[in-house]
Design an enzyme around this catalytic site. Structure first.
Site, mmCIF file in Angstrom:
data_model
loop_
_atom_site.group_PDB
_atom_site.id
_atom_site.type_symbol
_atom_site.label_atom_id
_atom_site.label_comp_id
_atom_site.label_asym_id
_atom_site.label_seq_id
_atom_site.Cartn_x
_atom_site.Cartn_y
_atom_site.Cartn_z
ATOM 1 N N ASP A 63 0.520 -1.219 0.383
ATOM 2 C CA ASP A 63 -0.055 -0.307 -0.127
ATOM 3 C C ASP A 63 1.255 1.268 0.038
ATOM 4 O O ASP A 63 2.189 1.054 0.144
ATOM 5 C CB ASP A 63 -1.449 -0.321 1.130
ATOM 6 C CG ASP A 63 -2.241 1.007 1.243
ATOM 7 O OD1 ASP A 63 -3.335 0.620 1.564
ATOM 8 O OD2 ASP A 63 -1.871 2.027 -0.191
HETATM 9 C C1 GLC Z 1 -3.835 4.584 0.143
HETATM 10 C C2 GLC Z 1 -4.846 3.396 0.299
HETATM 11 C C3 GLC Z 1 -4.982 2.494 -1.171
HETATM 12 C C4 GLC Z 1 -4.830 2.960 -2.268
HETATM 13 C C5 GLC Z 1 -3.319 3.872 -2.330
HETATM 14 C C6 GLC Z 1 -3.497 4.825 -3.731
HETATM 15 O O1 GLC Z 1 -3.799 5.135 1.209
HETATM 16 O O2 GLC Z 1 -5.303 2.210 1.403
HETATM 17 O O3 GLC Z 1 -6.163 1.064 -1.277
HETATM 18 O O4 GLC Z 1 -4.421 2.249 -3.540
HETATM 19 O O5 GLC Z 1 -2.837 4.405 -1.229
HETATM 20 O O6 GLC Z 1 -3.318 5.796 -3.530
#
Ligand code: GLC
Length: 736
Positions: A220
């Site tokens: 993530d």
């Molecule tokens: C985040 C989220 C994830 C997302 C990523 C990119 O904080 O948890 O679901 O795809 O960042 O935006």
């Protein structure tokens, strides 16, 4: 690839916020969110939906989409979003989200399909197949046990193994096996003491070893804590770009704690996906797909016959009639191409009644005057708290909305409530209303769909994908939700949602129709079940028939599990023979003692129902197998020790993994002031505050694009070594 081990390290972390590097024959990969529509950012990238993104179609959130219980619809939505991603040259769409709604308090539940692993898995798998049919890679997220927002980057989800397997991993397993996704995103949190991004059990043993996943794993955004450890555990790509990683990997190679073969394994998997050609299949999706979805996602929870509307002297009240809630907040946030509203579509008088979430005397007076003389009032209400990064304290609806409803029902005896929101809420206010239509967060055309449902042009066919409890405290997970930010003990085990046996206000799987259905003639054997459904009402309608299986007592299962569902549409008087085949998930139990899936011998009761608390038919089959499996071991759950380095005065000695909120008690005065000021500045922005509060300092190298020497300098200053810290800033350094 010819590059040397150090050069290959370039591939292990992003090139920038949304892209990986291209290197020695490996193409760059472009990522983009999200589950409700494309959030493609050309300018400044962010992971919270704060900066702009290109206009895109805003589809229903996963929580609404699941309420359609329609696999084909989920496929088509995935395909449509995948199409838009393909046209924007996106290689990997960061969706579907497959986390379980462990508690309705989780602020991000709107982005998750269901509280149930089976429904989560099959709706998510259909969505992922749709995305990949458009020639774009799907990315299952957030793997795994990411079930709350507060402290998500440091929190340890402590789950017993049987519960982990049967409740929190099954949806990912189903989606991997049914959809063969190209990517899986690791969750921010720890699982049983180890960060998911560094969790060899999750990434190598289970995902790759047991399920046969052959795609890439990606963190993530900002969700890594040490790139060498995560590489060793099988994390292929860290996103976004992190300037610390090169130094960490090179140091680990030198120390011998990381083997070059681990880097080679990651880079080979990256190359395979980055260089794969994915052609879009020639599939046509239905006309007005977004509106069709919203029609099937809406759930009729209460109706005394007031709906469909029968007269014309109607007034609509509530700001959501002027600006419907179509999505939640955070990284899933889409910049919708268009969004119609109810007050313009329906030919009725309109009054705000309230605005900006606050009661306004003038608006209220005007609304109540209209309510007094109308035949029927349509009152639009909207839940609050549907955003990433923060959790709810309770399920109460906004006080001003409830207070106004109480005044309306005193003036008018025919009140229909349209409820927007992405999660279960308290509905104790609904006793005096005639009808309640739960619209969910159903995308940019939800108003047109709701209008057609209210007027009877469309018969609602949605069913709840999560339990609306009578009382939040009836759900076992409530006791262990908002505890210590550094760990969550899943003491409720498998008793999540309807599996807890809770007496629901509106049950999982429940939803009314403008017609009625009769179930009959169930036959069941080892291969599956068949039964007849008949539309005995006088209008066309859709029904979601659900199959639940109650396991033998020796299986120590909490309650009958959902193990199949079929949605059928029937004309008045029409009947259909429905068949639900059993599958690998129908009769299995996880034996945590012997670490394997087994089938327990005994009588399995098969129920066909219109909801988890409304079984219409039953049969039973007897199967052979093992004697039994132990119940989940939930009493001795212990979190991994989380300790902060402190000096004799108890001040925190800051390091790379210290969360910002702990820097408020740093050894150095500047550190304390910096952290307090930073958090104070965003205190009125829940998503930002929630995401910053427990943000490890290391992520400044990613979101703040800071170099290693800058962060090291800051840490020295936060610890009171001002001169050493300043010297670090000016230290000459090639990288990082
Ligand atoms: C985040 C989220 C994830 C997302 C990523 C990119 O904080 O948890 O679901 O795809 O960042 O935006």
């Amino acid at each position: 690839m010819n590059g040397n081990k150090h050069e290959k390290t370039e591939l292990l972390t992003g090139k920038d916020f949304w892209n990986t590097a291209s290197f020695d024959g490996v193409k760059s990969i472009r990522f983009s969110d999200g589950p409700s529509g494309l959030r493609a950012q050309e300018g400044k990238g962010d992971h919270l939906g704060l900066n702009g993104s290109a206009p895109a179609t805003c589809f229903p959130a996963h929580s609404a989409l699941a309420q359609s219980w329609n696999r084909q619809l989920c496929f088509e939505v995935g395909f449509a979003i995948g199409n838009e991603a393909k046209r924007a040259n996106v290689d990997i769409l960061l969706a579907p989200d497959l986390n379980i709604k462990r508690s309705p308090l989780c602020g991000r539940n709107f982005e998750y399909f269901s509280e149930d692993a089976y429904l989560n898995g099959f709706t998510g798998a259909s969505f992922a197949r749709g995305v990949q049919s458009a020639g774009v890679c799907a990315c299952l997220k957030h793997y795994a046990a990411n079930n709350k927002e507060r402290g998500r980057m440091v929190c340890d989800s402590v789950v017993d193994e049987r519960t982990l397997r049967e409740i929190y991993l099954t949806a990912f397993e189903i989606a991997v096996k049914e959809a063969n996704p190209a990517a899986v995103m690791t969750a921010y949190n720890k699982l049983n003491g180890t960060y998911c991004s560094e969790n060899n059990l999750l990434l190598n043993d289970i995902l790759r070893g047991e399920w046969g996943f052959d795609g890439i794993t990606v963190s993530d955004w900002g969700g890594t804590s040490n790139r060498a450890k995560s590489c060793k555990a099988g994390l292929d790509i860290e996103m976004p770009a992190c300037k610390l990683s090169y130094a960490e990997v090179v140091a680990a190679l030198k120390e011998g704690t990381l083997d070059e073969s681990a880097i080679e394994a990651c880079t080979q998997r990256i190359k395979k996906i980055a260089n794969s050609e994915r052609a879009a299949q020639d599939i046509c999706v239905r006309e007005n797909l977004v509106k069709k979805c919203a029609e099937e996602c809406a759930v009729l929870l209460k109706n005394d016959g007031t709906l469909p509307l029968k007269n014309s002297n109607i007034v609509i009240v509530g700001e959501y009639a002027a600006k419907p809630l179509i999505q939640g907040g955070g990284s899933s946030k889409v910049n919708p191409k268009a969004a119609k509203n109810l007050k313009d579509i329906l030919p009725y008088k309109f009054a705000y009644g309230y605005k900006g979430g606050k009661a306004k005397r003038g608006l209220e007076k005007k609304a109540l005057k209209l309510c007094k003389t109308a035949d029927t009032v349509i009152y639009c209400m909207g839940a609050v708290g549907d955003f990433e990064g923060a959790d709810r304290k309770d399920l109460r609806m906004p006080e001003n909305q409830v207070r106004l409803l109480e005044k309306i029902v005193k003036l008018n005896k025919r009140v229909v409530v349209v409820l927007f929101g992405g999660c279960a809420v308290d509905t104790s206010w609904d006793k005096d209303i005639n009808a309640l239509l739960y619209a969910g967060l159903s995308g940019q055309d939800c108003a047109a769909a709701i209008a057609d449902i209210l007027q009877g042009k469309v018969n609602p066919s949605g069913k709840l994908a999560e339990t609306f409890p009578q009382d939040l405290n009836d759900l076992p997970s409530t006791q262990n939700f908002n505890g210590n930010p550094y760990y969550t003990l899943y003491r409720e085990g498998m008793r999540v949602g309807y599996l807890s046996g809770v007496k629901a206000k509106y049950a999982f799987g429940f939803g009314l129709s403008y017609t009625q259905f009769r179930y009959s003639d169930l036959k069941a054997d080892e291969s599956g079940a068949s039964f007849t459904i008949e539309n005995i009402g006088n209008v066309y309608g859709g029904e979601v028939a659900q199959l639940y299986i109650e396991y033998p007592e020796a299986a120590n299962a909490p309650a009958p599990f959902l193990k199949g569902f079929e949605k059928v549409f029937l004309n008045a008087g029409e009947s259909k023979r429905v068949e639900i085949k059993f599958d690998n998930y129908s009769f299995r139990s996880y034996d945590a003692k012997n670490k394997k899936w087994v089938r327990v011998a005994g009588e399995y009761k098969i129920y066909i129902g219109a909801a988890s608390d409304d079984f219409k038919l039953n049969a039973s089959i007897t199967l052979d197998g093992v004697n039994g499996v132990p119940a989940p071991e939930t009493q001795n759950l212990k979190p991994a020790e989380y300790k902060l380095n402190r000096n004799k005065k108890g001040r925190v000695i800051v390091d790379l993994n210290t969360p910002l909120c702990e820097v408020k008690n740093a050894k150095g005065t500047f550190g304390r002031l910096f952290a307090k000021a930073a958090l104070h500045f965003v205190k009125n922005k829940p998503t930002v505050y929630g995401s910053m509060e427990y943000l490890p300092l290391r992520t400044m190298a990613q979101f703040g694009k800071m170099k290693l020497k800058t962060i090291e300098g800051l840490i020295l200053i936060f610890n009171g070594s001002y001169f050493k810290g300043l010297a670090k800033f000016f230290k000459k350094g090639k990288r990082g």
